[in-house]
Design a protein around this motif. Structure first.
Motif, short mmCIF file in Angstrom:
data_model
loop_
_atom_site.label_atom_id
_atom_site.label_comp_id
_atom_site.label_asym_id
_atom_site.label_seq_id
_atom_site.Cartn_x
_atom_site.Cartn_y
_atom_site.Cartn_z
N GLY A 110 4.30 3.69 -4.63
CA GLY A 110 3.78 4.66 -5.59
C GLY A 110 2.47 5.28 -5.14
O GLY A 110 2.25 5.54 -3.96
N ASP A 111 1.56 5.47 -6.09
CA ASP A 111 0.28 6.10 -5.82
C ASP A 111 -0.82 5.14 -6.25
O ASP A 111 -0.54 4.09 -6.83
CB ASP A 111 0.20 7.42 -6.58
CG ASP A 111 0.44 7.23 -8.07
OD1 ASP A 111 -0.37 6.53 -8.72
OD2 ASP A 111 1.43 7.76 -8.59
N PRO A 112 -2.09 5.47 -5.98
CA PRO A 112 -3.16 4.52 -6.28
C PRO A 112 -3.16 4.03 -7.74
O PRO A 112 -3.35 2.83 -7.97
CB PRO A 112 -4.43 5.32 -5.97
CG PRO A 112 -4.00 6.31 -4.94
CD PRO A 112 -2.58 6.66 -5.27
N ALA A 113 -2.93 4.92 -8.69
CA ALA A 113 -2.97 4.48 -10.09
C ALA A 113 -1.82 3.53 -10.40
O ALA A 113 -1.98 2.57 -11.16
CB ALA A 113 -2.94 5.69 -11.03
N VAL A 114 -0.67 3.78 -9.79
CA VAL A 114 0.47 2.87 -9.97
C VAL A 114 0.15 1.52 -9.33
O VAL A 114 0.43 0.46 -9.90
CB VAL A 114 1.75 3.48 -9.37
CG1 VAL A 114 2.86 2.45 -9.27
CG2 VAL A 114 2.21 4.69 -10.19
N ARG A 115 -0.45 1.57 -8.16
CA ARG A 115 -0.77 0.31 -7.47
C ARG A 115 -1.84 -0.49 -8.22
O ARG A 115 -1.91 -1.70 -8.10
CB ARG A 115 -1.25 0.60 -6.05
CG ARG A 115 -0.14 1.14 -5.16
CD ARG A 115 -0.49 1.08 -3.69
NE ARG A 115 -1.50 2.05 -3.28
CZ ARG A 115 -1.24 3.31 -2.93
NH1 ARG A 115 0.00 3.77 -2.95
NH2 ARG A 115 -2.20 4.12 -2.55
N GLY A 158 0.81 -1.23 0.00
CA GLY A 158 0.00 0.00 0.00
C GLY A 158 0.83 1.27 0.00
O GLY A 158 0.30 2.36 -0.16
#
Ligand code: FAD
Ligand code: FES
Ligand code: FES
Lengths: 161, 787, 265
Positions: C99-104, C96
């Protein structure tokens, strides 16, 4: 290498011929003329290009158009249900002055919607700020973006979107 | 106040298109038969170009043309200009080395333009550029400002011996030295104002088209000031007559100064459009923006403040070396002189001030105005030294400031560094800021933090700025090459709706809303019937554009003048329609009335009469309702304020967290508080970025830009900053019709000092007196451990 | 980006054969590293083999006391997996933080591990938890898998299929982010299983490494006090504009202590 792709963008089927190296954002902007999705960097950091692919936020500058073959893509152009009825997140951005130059805005709004849904409409300021890690804004100082997202969460829940 | 008029929190007109993806930025343009440009950039900081071989590139698929500096020179394209002549302390004009849009035989920074490829697609242009063979002879380079003026430093230009552009001064050195010599206390600082890369989120872009039939050029550019760009391109660079060149700056995604200037890329795109006979588009990749956008700040400064035993400021001396980069950009020379040293009085009564500024060339990207331009640098020097003096003298920092504030009764106040402040009242501002920030409760918060292992500190920054550029004649006397008025046109259509045409340009500042509010308020026209038109030299009157927090103070004032002309004309028409004397007609809430009677005519009716002049005094009055105005201000405007920042430092890691941030400003009258707050928030975060995160770094050996992407250059993100507490005090500007001052830069001007003073306060118990800016975790940790 | 031939095999076998016999074929998982690399023209593969359509490469399974994560499992799916959260919460937290949500939403564990970025987070977990990396040709132990800067024990054409993490008694990951990229400038994963403690450090060196002195001290006494005087030499550590080797060495100590405290919570 030229490849045919077909996908659904904002509910409409679209198709085209692209090079293997064509990015999803290039397909949207250059092939489909949907220039609402922006490009703000070349290292996948700024988030100006965020769209939803099969309901999840992705950086369309870091995905090949061919990878979205068969997918369901939503962009900023596809959010408002009619020209007069904006999505609650769009409304909240306007009500809270969460945009200035508007360049980061499409990506911000797309990320924000994804964030609200993932957190089941329950957010606090610290979470919003943390979740915005992948979206840069140089104008607003984020203050009003955070406010807008916090305001949009209950509005989205109430509107059932 | 009406619901949509002056002072109202009106939601923005421009938002709908931005929120639905229908804004139109330069890169969004679809031009039939377009070609795409790619620029080959210098990989070296300093090198001689021995030869360029473009033959392989020309044969690549899709290539339309390849140009080098030789082609550009042969076409008699002029050099890019610096439009502000600064005279040095001997009265000599600054050294002005040539700046060819494309390098001829020497490259002077990493990113200098070497060749241009035009092809059928951006990728093909880039593919072909890789085939260009350039034989460089690498030369020694200098990127380190502190040593740029050293004897024996590599020479950037032969025209500027010793890399010195000018050695400039203001004020009396003798008086200041005398005061320093006998002062009870002298506080000294050595500071570096870190170099910044503006990074508007929309990268710079240009597109150009040439119409062979008419000889007309159209250039779309991400410009903050399309008319000025056209003027420079016409008069100095491309020689295209002004009436044959149309510059359009459509929606522009932020600028912060970096899009004021005339750049090589847009110049070349425009030039080549005629040569290839097809439209050309170019959009910078972010890494190109990092390399080639004008950078900001970059000063090395020594300063000394003399105080008497009670803490009264007696004299202030400042010595600064300012980086110009490898070439002089459009307004670069003015930034560390007239926009910097003239502000060194700050909010204080310091009687004598002397500043010496040396401008140096280095093998780095050009440096020019960036949000605040000169004033953040000045504020940082003043507010750092004042806080340091307070610490040395063990006086409360707010108290020391108050002791030295210019009293409200002293306005207009002549400073010893040229400016005359028109209005202000500083003590209530700091009082309000301290109240909002709960200054009284700070000691308790500090000890609570200590219990958690955190060092808490509080910092003040009381800034003044001169903005709203500016009286044209003053600018002219100081060497500025252009007028600094603004234009407006209010054009009624026969059906009663209005277009406001302005020479200002909005790239985030919300002119479409604010300007409409002014007209709505003044003329009683509903907001939805008003449209603001900006950014196109073919449709708007010549204007100076938007920068230096000038749009409202100067551009808004021009709109007020035009509105006055509309009212004056409407009165005559109304008098005619009501068969009354003009002197008896008054204008209220959009309606002309004959005083003391119930006769009235709405403005819309006079407009209709003006366009359909059947019952109309044609003998005395022209038909039509379309008024132009130009407004040249009598003085700058002087916004002022105090920011208070509270931080917590983690001594184990050096991480600085901003836990509270208060800003109280005096922007004069406020047209739309929502928009003003947005400007302040954004400004503060850019200032916080400078204080804690941002720094452009060049490798001192190779001259490579080490902070060349968001991977290495830290632009503030949402979780780097808190929400802000804002407050206002109002002293209306006495010399413009709206009583407004500028608000676009204030946040960025004051914040670096507020943050750094808070960091210093937090670390004071450890004996730390100076942390280099930005106070990154490593810098803080190193300082603590060197302390 | 240079153009390439694109393949989207539906099975691992097809992917393996697609990789064979090409001059420069590259597998692509989430593309979160590969695509930026291609955009910067730092690589010029002849063929890109997209693993995205191979269904059985994604997903989390529990096998005995191990959590087995398919190579194509996205960071988001690891971070939100109930099994991972229950068995190894520190691993879910680590995922979690990438990176960031889009990367995850796109990036995968297989891609991250195969890439062996010195600043990546997963390698710290793989080494500290003593995971086993399964490929189409066999298995790799965690120790020895990460060979150096962007270098692993994977052979040409070898594909990671899953990573198996044994459940520790206690574990925690502390990440000190690079202020610009938000990758790990220093990340320390501490795991205790029985009397064995493993401390793996990412971000600080050319590749993930273990800190033997800390492991020894912690296996005797699993408290942050036990390692407060242990210093990591700065000699071989990374140094850049955000963190000197000395600063990184210092941070390893701080992050390790904080990780131990967190594991003990
Ligand atoms: C903005 C941004 C921020 C990021 N922040 C972080 C961070 O904080 N921490 C962090 O750890 N990472 C970070 N990353 C990297 C991210 O986690 C990537 O997802 C990851 O490093 C690579 O995974 P991927 O699935 O995207 O692989 P890809 O990019 O598709 O592939 C990476 C490499 O692995 C190879 N490969 C892929 N799959 C396999 C396989 N199954 N077998 C063998 N080889 C394979 C590819 O050929 C390629 O060489 C960030 C990335 C971005 C864009
Ligand atoms: S364009 Fe910046 S992340 Fe996609
Ligand atoms: S509104 Fe301009 S970058 Fe966010």
């Amino acid at each position: 290498m030229t490849i045919s792709v077909a996908m659904t963008v904002n509910g409409k089927p679209v198709s085209g011929k692209v090079e293997a190296r064509t990015l999803l954002v290039q397909f949207l902007r250059e092939h489909l003329g949907m220039t609402g999705t922006h490009v703000g960097c070349d290292t996948s950091q700024c988030g100006a290009c965020v769209v939803h692919v099969d309901g999840k936020s992705v950086k369309s500058c870091t995905m090949l158009a061919v990878q979205a073959d068969g997918a369901n893509v939503t962009t900023i152009e596809g959010l408002a249900s009619s020209p007069d009825k904006l999505h609650p997140m769009q409304e909240a951005f306007r009500d809270n002055h969460a945009l200035q130059c508007g360049f980061c805005t499409p990506g911000m709004v797309m990320s924000a919607i994804d964030m609200v849904k993932r957190h089941n409409y329950q957010l606090d300021e610290a979470t919003v700020r943390h979740e915005l890690e992948g979206n840069l804004c140089r104008c607003t100082g984020y203050h009003n973006i955070v406010k807008a997202i916090l305001a949009a969460a209950p509005a989205m829940k109430a509107a059932g979107v | 106040m009406t619901a949509t008029g002056i002072g109202a929190r009106v939601l923005r007109t421009e938002d709908k298109r931005f929120l639905t993806g229908t804004g139109r930025y330069v890169d969004d343009l679809a031009l039939a038969r377009a070609t795409y440009a790619y620029f080959l950039r210098s990989p070296h900081a300093h090198a001689k170009i021995k030869s360029i071989d473009i033959s392989a590139a020309e044969k690549m698929p899709g290539v339309v043309a390849v140009y080098t500096g030789k082609d550009v020179a042969e076409s008699k394209v002029g050099g890019l200009i610096c439009g502000w002549v600064v005279k040095d302390k001997h009265g000599e004009p600054h050294k002005a080395p040539p700046h060819p849009p494309m390098a001829l035989d020497t490259v002077r920074y990493v990113g200098d333009t070497v060749a241009m490829v035009v092809a059928n697609s951006p990728e093909e242009a880039k593919d072909a550029a890789e085939k260009i063979k350039v034989d460089y002879e690498v030369k020694p380079s200098i990127v380190d400002l502190a040593h740029a003026l050293d004897k024996g430093a590599p020479q950037v230009h032969a025209e500027a011996p010793g890399n010195l552009v000018y050695d400039w001064e203001i004020g009396s050195k003798a008086d200041v030295d005398a005061a320093l010599a006998k002062a009870a206390h002298v506080t000294k600082i050595d500071i570096v104002n870190n170099r910044l890369i503006p990074n508007a989120m929309e990268p710079r872009a240009a597109a150009a088209e040439y119409d062979k039939g008419t000889g007309h050029y159209t250039l779309w550019s991400t410009s903050q000031n399309p008319h000025v760009l056209r003027l420079i391109l016409s008069a100095f660079v491309l020689g295209i007559p002004e009436h044959k060149l149309r510059v359009i700056a459509p929606d522009v995604g932020g600028g912060f100064g970096s899009k004021i200037f005339c750049y090589a890329d847009e110049t070349l795109v425009c030039w080549a459009a005629a040569k290839v006979g097809r439209p050309i588009k170019w959009t910078a990749e972010r890494s190109e923006s990092f390399m080639t956008d004008c950078h900001g700040r970059d000063h090395v400064t020594h300063a000394e403040l003399a105080l008497d035993k009670d803490g009264k400021f007696l004299a202030f001396k400042v010595e600064t070396i300012a980086n110009m980069g490898a070439y002089l950009s459009t307004f670069s020379t003015a930034v560390p002189t007239y926009l910097y040293a003239t502000l060194l009085a700050g909010q204080y009564t310091t009687p004598v001030i002397y500043a010496n500024v040396k401008a140096a060339l280095t093998n780095t990207a050009p440096v020019d105005a960036y949000r605040g331009a000169g004033r953040p640098e000045a504020t940082f020097v003043i507010e750092s030294i004042v806080s340091k003096a307070a610490q040395e003298l063990k006086i409360d920092p707010a108290e020391l400031r108050r002791k030295n504030f210019i009293p409200s009764t002293a306005f207009p106040y002549q400073t010893p560094v040229a400016l005359q402040y028109d209005s202000g009242n500083y003590p209530p501002i700091i009082d309000e800021a301290m109240k909002i920030a709960d200054y009284k409760g700070f000691a308790a918060r500090r000890s609570e933090a200590k219990a958690r292992g955190k060092l808490r500190g509080i910092g003040f920054s009381s800034y003044i700025e001169a903005c709203g550029l500016a009286p044209s004649q003053v600018i002219g006397q100081l060497g500025g090459g252009v007028g600094q008025w603004e234009s407006a046109q209010i054009k009624f259509n026969p059906t009663g709706n209005v277009q406001i045409l302005t020479g200002a340009h909005s790239h985030g500042q919300s002119h479409e809303t604010t300007f409409a509010q002014i007209v709505s308020d003044k003329l009683g026209v509903p907001l939805e019937n008003i449209e603001v038109v900006h950014g196109d030299t073919a449709t708007t009157p010549f204007g100076m554009g938007s920068y230096g927090s000038r749009s409202l103070a100067v551009g808004g004032s021009a709109i007020m003048k035009a509105a006055d002309k509309i009212i004056a004309k409407g009165k005559k028409i109304a008098a005619h329609l009501m068969e009354a004397s003009v002197n008896d007609v008054v204008f209220e809430n959009g309606t002309f009335k004959v005083a003391g009677t119930d006769k009235s005519v709405p403005l819309a009716q006079t407009v209709f009469a003006a366009y359909v002049p059947h019952n109309y005094p044609l003998a005395e009055l022209e038909p039509g309702m379309d008024e132009n105005a130009f407004y040249d201000p009598a003085n700058f405007v002087y916004p002022a304020g105090t920011q208070i920042c509270e931080v917590e430092v983690d001594p184990d890691t050096g991480v600085v967290e901003i836990v509270n941030f208060t800003a109280v400003d005096d922007f004069g009258n406020i047209i739309n508080p929502m928009i003003v707050e947005g400007q302040v928030h954004g400004g503060i975060v850019q200032g916080v970025g400078q204080a804690l995160l941002e720094k452009a770094v060049y490798d001192s050996d190779t001259g490579q830009l080490l902070s060349g992407s968001f991977m290495d250059y830290a632009v503030p993100r949402a979780d780097d900053v808190p929400s802000f507490k804002l407050g206002y005090k109002v002293t209306p500007c006495p010399h413009n019709p709206l009583g407004v001052k500028g608000c676009g830069e204030a946040g960025a001007i004051a914040a670096p000092a507020a943050v750094m003073n808070a960091v210093h306060d937090a670390l004071a118990p450890l004996g730390v007196t100076h942390v280099p800016m930005p106070a990154t975790p490593m810098n803080v940790w190193r300082t603590i451990h060197g302390a | 980006m240079y153009d390439f031939a694109y393949h989207r095999p539906k099975s691992l076998a097809d992917a393996v054969s697609a990789l064979k016999g090409k001059d420069e074929a590259r597998p692509m998982a989430g593309g979160m590293t590969l695509i930026p690399t291609l955009k910067q023209r730092l690589a010029k593969p002849s063929d890109v083999i997209d693993l995205g359509a191979i269904k059985d490469l994604a997903g989390v399974k529990v096998e005995g006391s191990n959590v087995v994560i398919g190579a194509m499992t996205r960071h988001f799916d690891v971070a939100s997996s109930a099994d991972v959260k229950r068995m190894i919460p520190a691993l879910a937290e680590l995922a979690g933080m990438i990176g960031d949500p889009a990367v995850r939403n796109r990036g995968t564990i297989g891609g991250s591990i195969a890439n062996s970025d010195p600043a990546a987070d997963y390698p710290a977990a793989v080494v500290a938890l003593n995971a086993t990396i399964t490929t189409n040709t066999g298995k790799h132990a965690a120790d020895g898998f990460f060979k150096g800067l962007f270098e692993t024990a994977l052979k040409d054409g070898e594909l990671i299929t899953s990573v198996s993490f044994p459940k520790p008694d206690k574990a925690a990951y502390m990440k000190f982010r690079n202020p610009a990229s938000r990758y790990a400038m220093v990340g320390v994963f501490v795991a205790k299983t029985g009397n064995t403690v493993r401390v793996a450090v990412t971000g600080a060196g050319p590749s993930v490494f273990r800190v033997k002195a800390m492991e020894d001290a912690l296996s005797k006494n699993f408290t942050s006090a036990a390692i407060k005087d242990i210093k990591v030499p700065a000699d071989d550590l990374n140094s850049d504009i955000h963190g000197s080797a000395e600063y990184r060495a210092h941070l390893v100590g701080v992050m390790a202590r904080r990780a131990v405290d967190a594991a003990n919570k």
